[in-house]
Design a protein around this motif. Structure first.
Motif, PDB file in Angstrom:
ATOM      1  N   PRO A 124       1.564   4.701 -10.071  1.00 31.78           N
ATOM      2  CA  PRO A 124       0.367   4.160  -9.409  1.00 31.78           C
ATOM      3  C   PRO A 124      -0.341   5.218  -8.568  1.00 31.78           C
ATOM      4  N   PRO A 125      -1.674   5.148  -8.525  1.00 29.54           N
ATOM      5  CA  PRO A 125      -2.416   6.062  -7.660  1.00 29.54           C
ATOM      6  C   PRO A 125      -2.364   5.570  -6.219  1.00 29.54           C
ATOM      7  N   GLY A 126      -2.813   6.428  -5.306  1.00 26.22           N
ATOM      8  CA  GLY A 126      -2.979   6.007  -3.929  1.00 26.22           C
ATOM      9  C   GLY A 126      -4.167   5.063  -3.828  1.00 26.22           C
ATOM     10  N   PRO A 127      -4.402   4.491  -2.660  1.00 26.79           N
ATOM     11  CA  PRO A 127      -5.505   3.541  -2.517  1.00 26.79           C
ATOM     12  C   PRO A 127      -6.876   4.137  -2.801  1.00 26.79           C
ATOM     13  N   GLY A 128      -6.998   5.460  -2.732  1.00 25.95           N
ATOM     14  CA  GLY A 128      -8.262   6.127  -3.039  1.00 25.95           C
ATOM     15  C   GLY A 128      -8.436   6.437  -4.506  1.00 25.95           C
ATOM     16  N   GLY A 129      -7.430   6.116  -5.339  1.00 21.34           N
ATOM     17  CA  GLY A 129      -7.537   6.308  -6.780  1.00 21.34           C
ATOM     18  C   GLY A 129      -6.952   7.595  -7.323  1.00 21.34           C
ATOM     19  N   CYS A 130      -6.391   8.441  -6.465  1.00 15.07           N
ATOM     20  CA  CYS A 130      -5.836   9.725  -6.908  1.00 15.07           C
ATOM     21  C   CYS A 130      -4.313   9.640  -7.030  1.00 15.07           C
ATOM     22  N   ARG A 131      -3.808  10.242  -8.102  1.00 15.99           N
ATOM     23  CA  ARG A 131      -2.363  10.443  -8.239  1.00 15.99           C
ATOM     24  C   ARG A 131      -2.086  11.896  -7.864  1.00 15.99           C
TER      25      ARG A 131
END
Length: 178
Positions: free
Chosen positions: A16-23
């Protein structure tokens, strides 16, 4: 979990990515283990930029000092969907550059280098990879690198830092043996 280099792209995509959308994917390991080569291959496979934590080391004794900088300047901003900004160390002048580098938040960013898998970065990391290689092979590889003449005078000091770091480093999510 031990895996192969070829399986890494799919394993990263499943994280899963972080809440900002980045892995944020870290590739950690001892000097000479093959971190940079693996990180570059992974970056190409995922169409992801590869950053080096070594740019943050404030000189040859700076492994530990780079970790909180990596958290503040790279990991936390990307996790929250913001651009990362860092001021690279200018090795030739032995000082931090006044000109920051920037990495926009993208779906995957690879951060490689010794210290990138540190506990302080783990809350912001989607996948922590460690490259494992036998010590004798690591030393052989180091001595064949083009940058060996510049690294050789600092090898013992840096190895002592690596030993301290890995004595307390958390277990990675994935291990790749080279």
């Amino acid at each position: 979990m031990t895996t192969t280099a070829g399986a890494l792209p799919d394993l990263v995509r499943d994280r899963p990515p972080g809440p900002g959308g980045c892995r944020l994917v870290t590739v950690d390991g001892w000097s000479g283990s093959g971190k940079s080569v693996l990180a570059e291959r992974l970056g190409r496979a995922l169409d992801a930029p590869v950053l080096s934590i070594e740019e943050l080391y404030p000189g040859w004794d700076g492994l530990a000092a780079a970790i909180p900088l990596a958290r503040e300047w790279i990991a936390e901003p990307l996790f929250h969907g913001r651009s990362a900004h860092w001021w690279p160390w200018v090795w030739e002048r032995d000082e931090r550059s006044p000109h920051p580098r920037t990495q926009p938040c993208v779906p995957v960013v690879v951060l490689e280098g010794c210290g990138s898998g540190a506990a302080a970065l783990r809350p912001f990391t989607s996948a922590a990879i460690r490259v494992d290689c036998p010590p004798a092979e690591r030393e052989r590889r180091l001595r064949t690198r083009a940058d060996w003449p510049g690294y050789a005078p600092h090898r013992a000091r840096f190895l002592a830092q690596e030993r301290r770091y890995f004595a307390g480093a958390p277990d990675p999510d994935l291990v790749v043996r080279t």
